[in-house]
Design a protein around this motif. Sequence first.
Motif, PDB file in Angstrom:
ATOM      1  N   VAL A  92      44.661  29.407  33.729  1.00  0.00           N
ATOM      2  CA  VAL A  92      44.157  30.098  32.538  1.00  0.00           C
ATOM      3  C   VAL A  92      42.692  29.709  32.338  1.00  0.00           C
ATOM      4  O   VAL A  92      42.219  28.703  32.871  1.00  0.00           O
ATOM      5  CB  VAL A  92      44.978  29.750  31.275  1.00  0.00           C
ATOM      6  N   LEU A  93      41.972  30.507  31.552  1.00  0.00           N
ATOM      7  CA  LEU A  93      40.550  30.232  31.329  1.00  0.00           C
ATOM      8  C   LEU A  93      40.336  28.962  30.527  1.00  0.00           C
ATOM      9  O   LEU A  93      39.330  28.282  30.691  1.00  0.00           O
ATOM     10  CB  LEU A  93      39.893  31.417  30.622  1.00  0.00           C
ATOM     11  N   GLY A  94      41.243  28.646  29.645  1.00  0.00           N
ATOM     12  CA  GLY A  94      41.137  27.453  28.816  1.00  0.00           C
ATOM     13  C   GLY A  94      42.437  27.253  28.068  1.00  0.00           C
ATOM     14  O   GLY A  94      43.203  28.201  27.878  1.00  0.00           O
ATOM     15  N   LEU A  95      42.673  26.043  27.619  1.00  0.00           N
ATOM     16  CA  LEU A  95      43.940  25.744  26.967  1.00  0.00           C
ATOM     17  C   LEU A  95      44.020  26.281  25.544  1.00  0.00           C
ATOM     18  O   LEU A  95      45.086  26.224  24.920  1.00  0.00           O
ATOM     19  CB  LEU A  95      44.191  24.237  26.984  1.00  0.00           C
ATOM     20  N   ARG A  96      42.893  26.817  25.011  1.00  0.00           N
ATOM     21  CA  ARG A  96      42.913  27.485  23.713  1.00  0.00           C
ATOM     22  C   ARG A  96      42.756  28.995  23.854  1.00  0.00           C
ATOM     23  O   ARG A  96      42.605  29.691  22.858  1.00  0.00           O
ATOM     24  CB  ARG A  96      41.804  26.929  22.818  1.00  0.00           C
ATOM     25  N   SER A  97      42.777  29.475  25.093  1.00  0.00           N
ATOM     26  CA  SER A  97      42.577  30.900  25.347  1.00  0.00           C
ATOM     27  C   SER A  97      43.842  31.687  25.036  1.00  0.00           C
ATOM     28  O   SER A  97      44.943  31.134  24.891  1.00  0.00           O
ATOM     29  CB  SER A  97      42.190  31.122  26.808  1.00  0.00           C
ATOM     30  N   ALA A  98      43.677  33.008  24.945  1.00  0.00           N
ATOM     31  CA  ALA A  98      44.815  33.885  24.680  1.00  0.00           C
ATOM     32  C   ALA A  98      45.885  33.735  25.754  1.00  0.00           C
ATOM     33  O   ALA A  98      47.082  33.778  25.459  1.00  0.00           O
ATOM     34  CB  ALA A  98      44.341  35.340  24.605  1.00  0.00           C
ATOM     35  N   GLN A  99      45.462  33.549  27.021  1.00  0.00           N
ATOM     36  CA  GLN A  99      46.449  33.391  28.094  1.00  0.00           C
ATOM     37  C   GLN A  99      47.325  32.170  27.869  1.00  0.00           C
ATOM     38  O   GLN A  99      48.547  32.218  28.058  1.00  0.00           O
ATOM     39  CB  GLN A  99      45.751  33.279  29.459  1.00  0.00           C
ATOM     40  N   ALA A 100      46.691  31.050  27.485  1.00  0.00           N
ATOM     41  CA  ALA A 100      47.456  29.827  27.237  1.00  0.00           C
ATOM     42  C   ALA A 100      48.386  29.998  26.041  1.00  0.00           C
ATOM     43  O   ALA A 100      49.527  29.512  26.057  1.00  0.00           O
ATOM     44  CB  ALA A 100      46.512  28.648  27.008  1.00  0.00           C
ATOM     45  N   VAL A 101      47.920  30.694  25.014  1.00  0.00           N
ATOM     46  CA  VAL A 101      48.754  30.925  23.829  1.00  0.00           C
ATOM     47  C   VAL A 101      49.977  31.754  24.202  1.00  0.00           C
ATOM     48  O   VAL A 101      51.110  31.452  23.798  1.00  0.00           O
ATOM     49  CB  VAL A 101      47.940  31.623  22.723  1.00  0.00           C
ATOM     50  N   VAL A 102      49.779  32.805  24.995  1.00  0.00           N
ATOM     51  CA  VAL A 102      50.890  33.657  25.415  1.00  0.00           C
ATOM     52  C   VAL A 102      51.874  32.866  26.280  1.00  0.00           C
ATOM     53  O   VAL A 102      53.102  32.995  26.135  1.00  0.00           O
ATOM     54  CB  VAL A 102      50.358  34.892  26.162  1.00  0.00           C
ATOM     55  N   LEU A 103      51.352  32.035  27.193  1.00  0.00           N
ATOM     56  CA  LEU A 103      52.243  31.221  28.026  1.00  0.00           C
ATOM     57  C   LEU A 103      53.011  30.211  27.194  1.00  0.00           C
ATOM     58  O   LEU A 103      54.183  29.920  27.482  1.00  0.00           O
ATOM     59  CB  LEU A 103      51.443  30.499  29.111  1.00  0.00           C
TER      60      LEU A 103
END
Length: 317
Positions: free
Chosen positions: A96-107
């Motif tokens: 993911v781009l970062g642990l606060r990114s939307a991708q991390a939130v979705v995961l």
Amino acid sequence: MTAVDTEALRSFVRAAELGQLQHAADELGVTQQAVSKRIATLERELAVRLFTRTARGVELTVDGQAFLPHARGIVSGVERAVAAVRPGSRALRIDVLGLRSAQAVVLHDYWRSHPGTDLDVVTLRVNDPRQAAAAVEAGDVDASFRTVTDPARLPRGLRMIHAFDSPSELLVGPKHPLASARTVTPAQLSGHRIWVPGIAPRSEWSEFYDQLATEFDLRVDAAGPHFGDEVLLDTLAESADVATLVGSRDRYIWPTNHDLRRIPLVDPVIAYPLALILPATGPHPGLRAVITHLESLPRVPEPAWRPAWWVGRRRGS
């Protein structure tokens, strides 16, 4: 002593545990002759006798008894090492781009609904999505939330699917002229300074902001290095003319006295399309459930604007 063959050690351990070479051969899927040769080679390497033959099979010698626990530990260690990198046996690794990114939130939302999932969320810390694609191709990660904007540059053994769209929001401090707005249109942003420090060349978001600025005549300022979210948020809190854009799922934390406001962009919604790069064949078994979760996410309301490199691609393609 030269290196000992792992298969010879495995044959020795199973023969010692079962007491018969034939039983060991049956379990290992080889012939009794193959097991005998492996053990004979091992004995030559060690310069000791490991077994004595009896009418009932084989029995360990004193040297064999001393060697068995060490051999068993080596065989067990090799099996654990193989299992650690075998898809389906090791954790699913997603970049993911970062642990606060939307991708991390979705995961994280996915993991909370599937708590038994062995998931390893990593950040490759590369800006060029082709480098992330190379990491997927090499097996360093099982998938990456990146977009190679030119499909011709995606390695042949990989595919890229639509993950989800991330609606953009305007983030401003209380002194900004738009701070009291409930929603903002792209047209209303014209003339305002949108500060996005540290936009990396060759990154997908560099192309995104270039097209966004051209389409809506916006002033996107990438000046200066990015000293981190905290510095950006501090600047917004004090400024009467600086704003930035964030994803609606991106997680930001600031002191309450900053009084920052997140304002949705509408008419049209500015949708950042997020893709998932994964192997075209033989992906990690755990990816299927993740993709199903992504497909269940709500779509952004229309009308929505997306960059040209994504327009026309179908959901899931």
